[in-house]
Write a protein that holds these residues in place. Structure first.
Motif, mmCIF file in Angstrom:
data_model
loop_
_atom_site.group_PDB
_atom_site.id
_atom_site.type_symbol
_atom_site.label_atom_id
_atom_site.label_comp_id
_atom_site.label_asym_id
_atom_site.label_seq_id
_atom_site.Cartn_x
_atom_site.Cartn_y
_atom_site.Cartn_z
ATOM 1 N N CYS A 1 -7.861 -1.088 -0.506
ATOM 2 C CA CYS A 1 -7.759 -0.397 0.786
ATOM 3 C C CYS A 1 -8.533 0.920 0.775
ATOM 4 O O CYS A 1 -8.629 1.592 1.798
ATOM 5 C CB CYS A 1 -6.297 -0.137 1.136
ATOM 6 N N CYS B 1 -1.841 2.435 -5.210
ATOM 7 C CA CYS B 1 -0.963 1.610 -4.369
ATOM 8 C C CYS B 1 -0.113 0.659 -5.230
ATOM 9 O O CYS B 1 -0.536 0.208 -6.289
ATOM 10 C CB CYS B 1 -1.777 0.780 -3.384
ATOM 11 N N HIS C 1 0.799 -1.232 0.000
ATOM 12 C CA HIS C 1 0.000 0.000 0.000
ATOM 13 C C HIS C 1 0.827 1.275 0.000
ATOM 14 O O HIS C 1 0.342 2.349 0.351
ATOM 15 C CB HIS C 1 -0.997 -0.030 1.162
ATOM 16 N N CYS D 1 -7.490 1.028 -5.204
ATOM 17 C CA CYS D 1 -6.995 -0.127 -4.445
ATOM 18 C C CYS D 1 -8.087 -0.637 -3.500
ATOM 19 O O CYS D 1 -8.961 0.126 -3.088
ATOM 20 C CB CYS D 1 -5.757 0.277 -3.659
HETATM 21 ZN ZN LIG Z 1 -3.908 0.098 -1.138
#
Ligand SMILES: [Zn+2]
Length: 310
Positions: free
Chosen positions: A169, A174, A157, A167
């Motif tokens: 996340c 990332c 990340h 991403c």
């Molecule tokens: Zn990420």
């Protein structure tokens, strides 16, 4: 001394009884419901009870795909499982009556490889588990590096492209969106859409829906677009490793995970890209780039060993 290592994945729980030498003496596998935390804990307890029968087990190590706190007991958040502030250690410990430690899955894999696999004898290792994303594990001065709150080594990340690909996340750009299995597929799809004449083999194999296996197979058959996708992923991987070397100066990188099954298609190029982009190139030793040796059992073996050292 025997301990049990457990690897909790998105669809299954893999567990094994492991001895001091990292040898798995018995194993078991169960499907699991990733969206139901209580069921996951019960499944783990079930499989531990089964494996413990007739054996003297000292402790249980659990590798979980999520952010594990510094006390190695609570999974604060998991992108692919329904865990939010999940007291996994307490739940499983209460069900099985044994000491339990919880570890981030990529950390457990890194530890398994350093203790018993490709990183044996190495004191400074960065392990990259390349699957749909990139899992990171750092062994620093012979010890697993967790960070202040247990959240360290989320290497996938690091943002490498401002406003880049979305991403899992929730952020954009990332590293794992450029140097993973997902990245390979995204690149192959992009290239095939822009230059279908370079992707004839891939398009024929995939029949409309390009996935990782087809990209790998097409690349082996010489498909230009698929080879280009592998080259892009390799270059991004090399770039990221050079950046990590600038920070941590490891003696060795270990590459594992699903994508490493296609290692012959990208590892040499990744190694070249890494060496080319290394800061201070020509004036420093170059870290080795090795392939993981323990395969899918690295996490289980590593978690079992970490439980032994609790
Ligand atoms: Zn990420």
């Amino acid at each position: 001394m025997l301990t049990i290592g457990v690897d909790i994945g998105g669809t299954k729980v893999a567990a094994g009884v492991v001895d001091d030498d990292g040898t798995i003496v018995a194993q078991a596998l169960r499907p699991t419901a990733a969206d139901r935390p209580d069921v996951v804990a019960e499944t783990v307890a079930d499989v531990v009870r089964e494996l413990a029968q007739g054996r003297q087990i000292e402790a249980v190590g659990v590798g979980a795909a999520g952010f594990v706190d510094e006390t190695r007991s609570i999974v604060r958040f998991a992108p692919n499982l329904a865990w939010r502030e999940e007291p996994l250690q307490k739940k499983i410990g209460g069900l099985v009556g044994l000491p339990v430690v919880v570890e981030n899955d990529a950390n457990a894999m890194a530890w398994g490889e350093v203790r018993f696999g490709a990183g044996r004898g190495q004191s400074h290792v960065i392990c990259l588990t390349i699957g749909t994303g990139i899992g990171g594990g750092i062994v620093f001065d012979g010890r697993l590096y967790r960070g202040r709150w247990g959240m360290g080594a989320e290497l996938g990340h690091m943002q490498v492209v401002p406003d880049g690909r979305k991403c899992g996340c929730g952020r954009h750009g990332c590293w794992e969106q450029y140097a993973s299995g997902n990245a390979l597929v995204a690149d192959a799809r992009d290239i095939a859409a822009a230059h279908p004449e370079q992707a004839r083999i891939l398009i024929r194999l995939a029949g409309g829906r390009i996935e990782g296996e087809e990209v790998t197979e097409a690349a082996r058959q010489g498909d230009e677009a698929s080879l280009a996708a592998f080259a892009r992923v390799a270059d991004w991987l090399g770039q990221g490793m050079a950046d990590l070397a600038a920070v941590l100066d490891p003696g060795c990188f270990i590459l594992g995970g699903g994508v490493s099954r296609a290692a012959d298609l990208f590892v040499d190029r990744a190694r070249e890209a890494f060496e080319e982009r290394l800061t201070g190139k020509g004036h420093r030793p170059v870290a080795e780039v090795r392939l993981a040796e323990l395969g899918a059992s690295a996490g289980l073996v590593g978690a079992a060993d970490l439980a032994r050292k609790r």
